[in-house]
Write a protein that holds these residues in place. Sequence first.
Motif, PDB file in Angstrom:
ATOM      1  N   LEU A  29      64.683  13.007  11.691  1.00 49.56           N
ATOM      2  CA  LEU A  29      63.645  12.033  11.393  1.00 49.56           C
ATOM      3  C   LEU A  29      64.140  10.679  10.892  1.00 49.56           C
ATOM      4  N   ILE A  59      61.732   5.879   7.811  1.00 45.78           N
ATOM      5  CA  ILE A  59      60.733   6.937   7.695  1.00 45.78           C
ATOM      6  C   ILE A  59      61.334   8.162   7.012  1.00 45.78           C
ATOM      7  N   ILE A  60      60.778   8.513   5.869  1.00 48.94           N
ATOM      8  CA  ILE A  60      61.143   9.781   5.236  1.00 48.94           C
ATOM      9  C   ILE A  60      59.925  10.699   5.338  1.00 48.94           C
ATOM     10  N   THR A 107      56.733  13.131   4.778  1.00 46.74           N
ATOM     11  CA  THR A 107      55.682  13.377   3.790  1.00 46.74           C
ATOM     12  C   THR A 107      55.453  14.889   3.733  1.00 46.74           C
ATOM     13  N   MET A 156      53.086  16.452   4.804  1.00 45.88           N
ATOM     14  CA  MET A 156      52.535  16.935   6.074  1.00 45.88           C
ATOM     15  C   MET A 156      53.621  17.244   7.103  1.00 45.88           C
ATOM     16  N   ASP A 157      54.795  16.679   6.900  1.00 50.38           N
ATOM     17  CA  ASP A 157      55.858  16.863   7.900  1.00 50.38           C
ATOM     18  C   ASP A 157      56.745  18.076   7.636  1.00 50.38           C
ATOM     19  N   PRO A 213      56.006   7.865  13.813  1.00 46.67           N
ATOM     20  CA  PRO A 213      57.295   8.481  13.505  1.00 46.67           C
ATOM     21  C   PRO A 213      57.177   9.703  12.584  1.00 46.67           C
ATOM     22  N   ARG A 214      56.069   9.847  11.898  1.00 52.93           N
ATOM     23  CA  ARG A 214      55.832  11.068  11.122  1.00 52.93           C
ATOM     24  C   ARG A 214      54.335  11.333  11.138  1.00 52.93           C
ATOM     25  N   LEU A 215      53.917  12.437  10.495  1.00 53.61           N
ATOM     26  CA  LEU A 215      52.545  12.885  10.694  1.00 53.61           C
ATOM     27  C   LEU A 215      51.516  12.157   9.843  1.00 53.61           C
ATOM     28  N   SER A 216      51.959  11.417   8.848  1.00 53.68           N
ATOM     29  CA  SER A 216      50.990  10.721   8.023  1.00 53.68           C
ATOM     30  C   SER A 216      51.581   9.414   7.535  1.00 53.68           C
TER      31      SER A 216
END
Lengths: 700, 279
Positions: A607, A626-627, A629, A631-632, B182-185
């Motif tokens: 990621l 992007i790190i 959250t 939800m991931d 790039p990520r879900l939220s």
Amino acid sequence: MKDIRESILKTDGDEKISGQAKYVADIRMANMQHAITKRSTIACGEIKNISYPELPEGYFIVDHRDVPGLNVVKIIFDDMPVFTEKAITYLHEPILLVVGPNKEKVKEIVNNIQIEYIEKEATFEWKNSAVQYHFDKGLGKSIFENADKIIEYDYETGYQEQAYIEPQGFIGYLEGKDKVTLIGSIQCPYYVKNAVIQVLNATEENVRVIQPSVGGAFGGKEEFPSLMACQLACAVKKVKKPIQLIYEREEDMLVTTKRHPARIRFSAALNKEREILGFKIYCAIDAGANIGLSGVVLSRALIAGTGAYTIDNLDCSGDVFITNTVPNGAFRGFGAPQMYFAVEMFMEHIALDLGIDSLAFRRKYLAKQNDLTSTSGTFRDPIIMNEMIEKGMEISDYKKKRIEYSKEKSTKGIGMSFFFHGCGFTGSGEATHIKAKVRLKKDKDNTVYILVAAVDMGQGIRTTLRKVVAQILEIPIDNVIFDFPDTDKVPDSGPTVASRTMMIVGGLIGRAAKEMKKRWTETEFIVEKIYEQPEYIKYNDETFRGDAYPAYSWGVNIVEVDVNPVTYQPKILNTWSVYDIGKSIDDRIVLGQADGGLTQGIAYGYLEVMNHVKGVIKQKNMTDYIIPTAMDTGNMETVIYENPYAFGPYGAKGVGELTLVGGAPAVVYAIEQAINKRIHKIPATPEYILEMMNDGKNRL
Amino acid sequence: MVKQILPKNLSEVLELISKEKYRFCAGGTDMLIQNHNLKTLPIDFKDNIIYTFNLEELKGITEDEDFITIGASESLESILENKITPQILKDTILQMASPAIRHSGTIGGNIGNASPAGDLLVPLYLLNAIVQLQSLKGIRSVLLSDFITHVRRIDLRDDEIITKIIISKINFDKHQFVKVGPRLSDAISKLSFLGAVSFHEDKVIDLRFSFGAVNITVVRRPEIEAQYIYKTKEELKNSVDELLEKYSEYIRPIDDQRSNKEYRKTVALNLLRNFIEEL
Ligand SMILES: Cc1cc2nc3c(=O)[nH]c(=O)nc-3n(C[C@H](O)[C@H](O)[C@H](O)COP(=O)(O)OP(=O)(O)OC[C@H]3O[C@@H](n4cnc5c(N)ncnc54)[C@H](O)[C@@H]3O)c2cc1C
């Protein structure tokens, strides 16, 4: 008595949740001045001329001419100037500070300073090697002469940014006439103190370093803060007023150290029976513009070269390359995450090439008690990896899923990584270099003070060290005080790094507490303990031979993913972890490390993207870097095994880094299965997966 | 120093902007970031500012037989929670930012910001949204697709303010919004896709697609959509390659720190294909 692993509330939870905790940027002092750094706008060259705007009364420029002592930051390899004199070696290199009472005005002055440069061609290729290491185990590379088959692959890893919540910052002021006191967001109070002493040419008594609440560090506050502290100390000497130097998020991301990108080549010599005879391992890392502690990162990477496996013959070598990019530095895992990704993928890729079951193949080489380590030391303590692997496979239903997901239509994958992490400093570092000293003080009213320089940056040491002392002394935890470290009050118990704090510092504190208990009837006294290396630990730093670590923590990570066939996005469904950490001192705190570490490790694998184009970091804020959250992360389950180490408190070993290092290979194994392609590079982003789908090599 | 004004009502705003140049700050979730300053220093606004978040005239979500009208200062959160809001907008808002940002960020702000990656623009283009602008001279209504003229450029005169967004009430048999972040939220879109279709007796009677973050603004091509009206579902499915080819020319993404052209283009077209194939 309760088992110490039973969780209690984190002792600093209330002050943090209520907002009462004071971080360095919350501190206001009378007459406080603001400092802002003027930085280079080129990556390589020389300063030709600087023209300054007129400085109003009370505003100062602080640069290399204001450094009373050596103009170099004491790290491990001292090659970073406090302020550059002339040479520019990376973009945004610090040149000077502007200091004054009004921050808006300071900003304006910084913007109005004009610098002319003589620009030189910058080097971004990895060609200037500053450190070279090489060591062998067994027959070294000569075993390749007997090989029936040789398999060779390259692996590549990118930057990772620590992304602590609280950017770097310090406040500095004079106490009396000569004494400089620095309060900062740091991991290592004595690193800062010693660096400042050298720069100011000061005596021990005239430099004091205090830690406030620290909002995360992950290695990013190991050596970098020394640079800021040295600059600020010079400014405080000149301006003679309290000064605050706090980085903005973007500034922090552009100029502070990151995880070293690495390029790793593995070759395996195999015999007719398709067994591994030996490995050649070559690891190159990009140090950026300074060596700093990159040599140590490379050595830790090479020592982790065989992963959790025993390989009898090794030829390990590596280079630290200097480039005109931001200097890289300490980051949780310290060389191991790069290497675990490479070695785990390599083991899998060998098995795939040989057409044999990779799990059985990998398990066959798992290290066992009394095996020789990569540096020809000995794994002395029991290794319970087999039991841990069985447990991991059981709770994840691994076998069944592995078969099911290998069907052609399946978009899911599951992967499992094996790993260990050496606890404490490498080799004889603890004994010869750090020489940790701790004190435990008992007061008239039976209050006990823990006097160590260990920093709580969120990981929980303010809770767990107190627990250890309270439990041994059989007194309430409220009677055990652990104030923020202040170098005027606590001895040098070493830096808060290298998964050493509970095992080494906690071990010493535990022994001090035992002694205190025996003498409990005495009214007021101090017990001091100094680290002694267990007799049997012998290591030669030059030859990389012997026991690189006194103890090892072990782990298994299992990650299950679903890769969207339309968008190529991997989604983490579930993770399972099994860890041997000796002994848990507090289950919830260990789980905090486990969940956070694995999240950071997995994100490193798929990621978190950071790259530079000609020295310009492209992801310079939290919008673009992007790190994950919550939800991931998917569901997380962790099982903790106890396997006590004789010198850790209650048998505890390291936890902090262990939980990160296996994340990347586990998630990439899973992604490889899901997309049926080989992966040689992390992060395995959707963009990279698309590239692999178009022209990557099939996994099977 | 710039002026910062917290007006009592819309007429005060219209007076002010008729005389002098101002910029608006609604939820501020774009404005504060674009004008951020060093820590502890006040926001570095470059223009005079009028705060619009509490103007009653810019609030409210109402409907009549044919249209739904949303006040420009309605927050993403309250639009999401309102019963009148069409599902297609809710699906999009749910994938935008985080609950905290949705609490402050507004629909007018998303339009005013006119980012190629503005998520709400994707369903608004698809629904042929009309932007209502007001000045002392009167009211002007513009199609959103005309209102946004380029990256971060809008057809707003200095004496005008966005007051309302009007969308026609349409129900589709099927719609699908996919945000590829790039990520879900809490992340900015790499690209996004919205497809919507309605059939009558197995014939396509309405077909719309919009794509976000793959060009200077949302890509919507009514002239391509029109070519498939009255086709059967089967015919539509059979012409998927041709359809992709037609859109391909308008999907012109860029390389940046978040993704690259190849990925954005391939996935945008994959999403279109997937939508058709799954009908
Ligand atoms: C953490 C974070 C995550 C985000 N995630 C997303 C996301 O997932 N998707 C997305 O699309 N956006 C996202 N955004 C951007 C932002 O939240 C949205 O664009 C939001 O809709 C902006 O609304 P606002 O009211 O805050 O705008 P403001 O910042 O107040 O204004 C934005 C622009 O619109 C103009 N404007 C506002 N009101 C009017 C008016 N009435 N008339 C004329 N012009 C006006 C302003 O002058 C300004 O130019 C995110 C932002 C943040 C900080």
